[in-house]
Scaffold this motif. Structure first.
Motif, PDB file in Angstrom:
ATOM      1  N   VAL A 101      43.665  48.477  44.443  1.00 20.30           N
ATOM      2  CA  VAL A 101      43.341  48.638  43.024  1.00 20.30           C
ATOM      3  C   VAL A 101      42.245  49.688  42.848  1.00 20.30           C
ATOM      4  O   VAL A 101      42.351  50.601  42.022  1.00 20.30           O
ATOM      5  N   ILE A 102      41.185  49.568  43.639  1.00 18.37           N
ATOM      6  CA  ILE A 102      40.051  50.489  43.529  1.00 18.37           C
ATOM      7  C   ILE A 102      40.458  51.901  43.936  1.00 18.37           C
ATOM      8  O   ILE A 102      40.102  52.887  43.267  1.00 18.37           O
ATOM      9  N   MET A 103      41.240  52.008  45.027  1.00 21.55           N
ATOM     10  CA  MET A 103      41.676  53.331  45.496  1.00 21.55           C
ATOM     11  C   MET A 103      42.566  54.028  44.468  1.00 21.55           C
ATOM     12  O   MET A 103      42.578  55.256  44.376  1.00 21.55           O
ATOM     13  N   GLY A 105      42.157  53.836  41.299  1.00 24.29           N
ATOM     14  CA  GLY A 105      41.379  54.117  40.102  1.00 24.29           C
ATOM     15  C   GLY A 105      41.141  52.935  39.191  1.00 24.29           C
ATOM     16  O   GLY A 105      40.575  53.098  38.104  1.00 24.29           O
ATOM     17  N   GLY A 106      41.547  51.735  39.599  1.00 20.09           N
ATOM     18  CA  GLY A 106      41.366  50.555  38.768  1.00 20.09           C
ATOM     19  C   GLY A 106      40.025  49.878  38.993  1.00 20.09           C
ATOM     20  O   GLY A 106      39.243  50.248  39.869  1.00 20.09           O
ATOM     21  N   ILE A 107      39.757  48.857  38.187  1.00 24.78           N
ATOM     22  CA  ILE A 107      38.533  48.062  38.278  1.00 24.78           C
ATOM     23  C   ILE A 107      38.908  46.690  38.821  1.00 24.78           C
ATOM     24  O   ILE A 107      39.841  46.047  38.321  1.00 24.78           O
ATOM     25  N   PHE A 108      38.191  46.236  39.847  1.00 26.42           N
ATOM     26  CA  PHE A 108      38.510  44.961  40.509  1.00 26.42           C
ATOM     27  C   PHE A 108      37.327  44.010  40.369  1.00 26.42           C
ATOM     28  O   PHE A 108      36.236  44.281  40.867  1.00 26.42           O
ATOM     29  N   LEU A 109      37.548  42.909  39.650  1.00 30.66           N
ATOM     30  CA  LEU A 109      36.531  41.876  39.474  1.00 30.66           C
ATOM     31  C   LEU A 109      36.950  40.649  40.276  1.00 30.66           C
ATOM     32  O   LEU A 109      38.119  40.267  40.258  1.00 30.66           O
ATOM     33  N   ALA A 110      35.996  40.008  40.958  1.00 33.75           N
ATOM     34  CA  ALA A 110      36.331  38.864  41.808  1.00 33.75           C
ATOM     35  C   ALA A 110      35.346  37.727  41.605  1.00 33.75           C
ATOM     36  O   ALA A 110      34.130  37.930  41.608  1.00 33.75           O
ATOM     37  N   GLY A 111      35.882  36.529  41.417  1.00 32.15           N
ATOM     38  CA  GLY A 111      35.067  35.329  41.285  1.00 32.15           C
ATOM     39  C   GLY A 111      35.714  34.176  42.031  1.00 32.15           C
ATOM     40  O   GLY A 111      36.895  34.228  42.387  1.00 32.15           O
ATOM     41  N   LYS A 112      34.942  33.122  42.248  1.00 32.38           N
ATOM     42  CA  LYS A 112      35.416  32.004  43.068  1.00 32.38           C
ATOM     43  C   LYS A 112      34.980  30.690  42.438  1.00 32.38           C
ATOM     44  O   LYS A 112      33.807  30.515  42.104  1.00 32.38           O
ATOM     45  N   SER A 210      36.627  52.407  28.697  1.00 28.74           N
ATOM     46  CA  SER A 210      35.508  53.262  29.112  1.00 28.74           C
ATOM     47  C   SER A 210      35.909  54.207  30.227  1.00 28.74           C
ATOM     48  O   SER A 210      35.440  55.341  30.302  1.00 28.74           O
ATOM     49  N   TYR A 211      36.779  53.720  31.120  1.00 32.31           N
ATOM     50  CA  TYR A 211      37.172  54.530  32.274  1.00 32.31           C
ATOM     51  C   TYR A 211      38.658  54.850  32.286  1.00 32.31           C
ATOM     52  O   TYR A 211      39.162  55.403  33.268  1.00 32.31           O
ATOM     53  N   ASP A 212      39.342  54.464  31.183  1.00 35.26           N
ATOM     54  CA  ASP A 212      40.783  54.669  31.116  1.00 35.26           C
ATOM     55  C   ASP A 212      41.446  54.108  32.375  1.00 35.26           C
ATOM     56  O   ASP A 212      42.228  54.773  33.051  1.00 35.26           O
ATOM     57  N   ALA A 213      41.084  52.862  32.712  1.00 38.70           N
ATOM     58  CA  ALA A 213      41.565  52.239  33.939  1.00 38.70           C
ATOM     59  C   ALA A 213      41.888  50.768  33.681  1.00 38.70           C
ATOM     60  O   ALA A 213      41.218  50.111  32.875  1.00 38.70           O
ATOM     61  N   PRO A 214      42.909  50.237  34.346  1.00 37.29           N
ATOM     62  CA  PRO A 214      43.218  48.808  34.196  1.00 37.29           C
ATOM     63  C   PRO A 214      42.177  47.947  34.893  1.00 37.29           C
ATOM     64  O   PRO A 214      41.582  48.345  35.899  1.00 37.29           O
TER      65      PRO A 214
END
Length: 455
Positions: A101-103, A105-112, A210-214
């Motif tokens: 996802v990051i490579m 161009g996307g944004i990756f959020l992670a929680g547990k 803001s970053y035109d990214a998913p």
């Protein structure tokens, strides 16, 4: 071949045919960084076995996740679940997907989610967004990005943006020192949760635009999820699906097999997926096959797979191919000097007969229980104390906790657990290396005695 001539390689380890020679040479040509790597055995004799971060045997599942993500960001609202038994590699696969996802161009959020924090709504969601905001604050190079996020949040939400700081404290550093009024304290619980769900949807849209990214949200251990968090995920999916803009949100979650039933909020999300106009993919992970396990052992030890086959067969019989069990067993064998670096041959060696004679528990949970039971009593008690706070705890808090309750030696005891691989120090936190370890530490005392130790 030199070892064969010198007589140091014989029996099953010796070359039996030119086919074996050809296969080994081919591997050396294709992967010189592994099979022609001159390991520093002297250093390894001091540091011990080091495990890598390679995902083994999950190429098909990883490809399925990538395809699901591609469909989602191309216009079709979709989410994915990863299921399997404890230690099977669900989280590992999700974070490997996160790299993609990051490579791209996307944004990756992670929680547990945490078993001991099920009564705290939005805990995993808050951790995911708070972690991303913390990343934005780490470097001066990201100042422009912070300013864009802050400006768009204020523009979209006004003073309401500060309401989010109640669950995402690091966001306050991005927005600045201004504080909102406290009228929300008069909200009832239901209205407050609805408000937070709406604001989280707006936050995702701000990040995406803001970053035109998913934006991809990964939530681990969904079996411990609260209903408010799952309702928020459902609203995020609906918001993405109803948007006239390019889809900006993708959700992936992991859960243990056999725990989520018809009364669980995740089950309701699955059942309502079609009504929401949302597709979902379900990936079930199984144990590693013997060949996959041998590839893992071979690459970890930087020893040709032909030579590690006998060791891998023993490990497979004892672990049934559970990846977490495999890695923990290899570390345990190294500590017992049954798997050791040879200074003379400059490679790893092992004692098949002694490893075969090792008596091990039947599953990874029992293995961790036994590992904790083998620790000194003061270390076991220290592990129990911090397990009461959940899967992780801030190191600064542990130091304060040690002083306030006069628990002399707490930090030193926990350092021993870190050396044993049961805990990790990361980002100012002490984290259990796996939630099964936290559960094993928490269960060292009977249920009727645990309440006396909760702080």
């Amino acid at each position: 071949m030199v070892d064969c001539i010198n007589g140091t390689l014989s029996g099953d380890d010796a070359y039996q045919s030119m086919t074996h020679v050809r296969d080994d040479l081919q591997l050396m040509l294709e992967r010189p960084a592994i099979y022609l790597y001159d390991q520093d055995m002297g250093r390894l004799s001091m540091t011990g076995l080091q495990l890598g971060n390679t995902v083994f045997g999950r190429n098909e599942e990883l490809s399925s996740l990538k395809e699901c993500y591609r469909r989602s960001v191309s216009g079709k609202t979709e989410f994915a679940f990863i299921s399997g038994h404890a230690g099977i590699g669900k989280s590992f696969l999700a974070y490997e997907f996160g790299k993609h996802v990051i490579m791209s161009g996307g944004i990756f959020l992670a929680g547990k989610f945490d078993q001991l924090q099920q009564g705290k709504p939005f805990s995993a969601l808050a951790a995911a967004f708070n972690g991303y905001c913390g990343m934005l604050m780490q470097s001066s190079e990201l100042q422009k990005r912070r300013e864009v996020v802050a400006s768009k949040l204020r523009s979209s939400l006004g003073r309401e943006a500060y309401y989010l700081t109640k669950i995402i404290p690091t966001l306050n550093d991005i927005l600045g020192s201004e504080q909102s009024d406290d009228t929300f304290y008069d909200d009832n619980c239901v209205d407050a949760q609805r408000r937070l769900r709406y604001l989280l949807c707006q936050f995702v849209e701000v990040l995406s635009s803001s970053y035109d990214a998913p934006v991809t949200l990964f939530l681990d251990d969904l079996q411990w999820a609260d209903s408010a968090s799952i309702a928020a995920v459902s609203q995020l999916l609906c918001s993405s699906g109803s948007s006239t803009k390019q889809k900006q949100f993708f959700f992936v979650g992991c859960h243990r097999e056999g725990i989520i039933d018809s009364a669980h909020p995740v089950w309701e999300l699955v059942c309502n997926a079609e009504l929401l106009g949302v597709s979902f993919s379900s990936l079930k992970l199984d144990s590693m096959a013997e060949d996959t396990l041998n590839a893992m052992v071979s690459e970890t030890l930087c020893v040709l797979p032909r030579l590690t086959r006998t060791l891998s067969n023993i490990i497979y019989r004892k672990t049934k191919g559970n990846p977490l069990f495999v890695s923990q067993l290899m570390l345990s064998l190294n500590k017992k000097n049954l798997l050791f670096p040879s200074l003379s041959r400059r490679r790893w060696e092992w004692d098949n007969e002694k490893i075969m004679s090792q008596k091990l528990p039947d599953d990874v949970a029992a293995f961790f229980t036994q590992s904790i039971a083998d620790l000194p009593s003061n270390v076991r008690i220290s592990l129990f104390h911090i397990s009461c706070f959940g899967a992780s705890v801030e190191i600064a808090f542990v130091k304060t906790f040690e002083i306030a309750l006069e628990m002399r030696g707490l930090c030193d005891n926990l350092d021993i657990a870190v050396d044993e691989g049961l805990l990790e120090k990361k980002g100012g936190e002490l984290r259990f290396s796996h939630d099964r370890i936290q559960e094993a530490a928490y269960n060292t005392l009977p249920a009727d005695e645990r309440c006396l130790f909760h702080h």
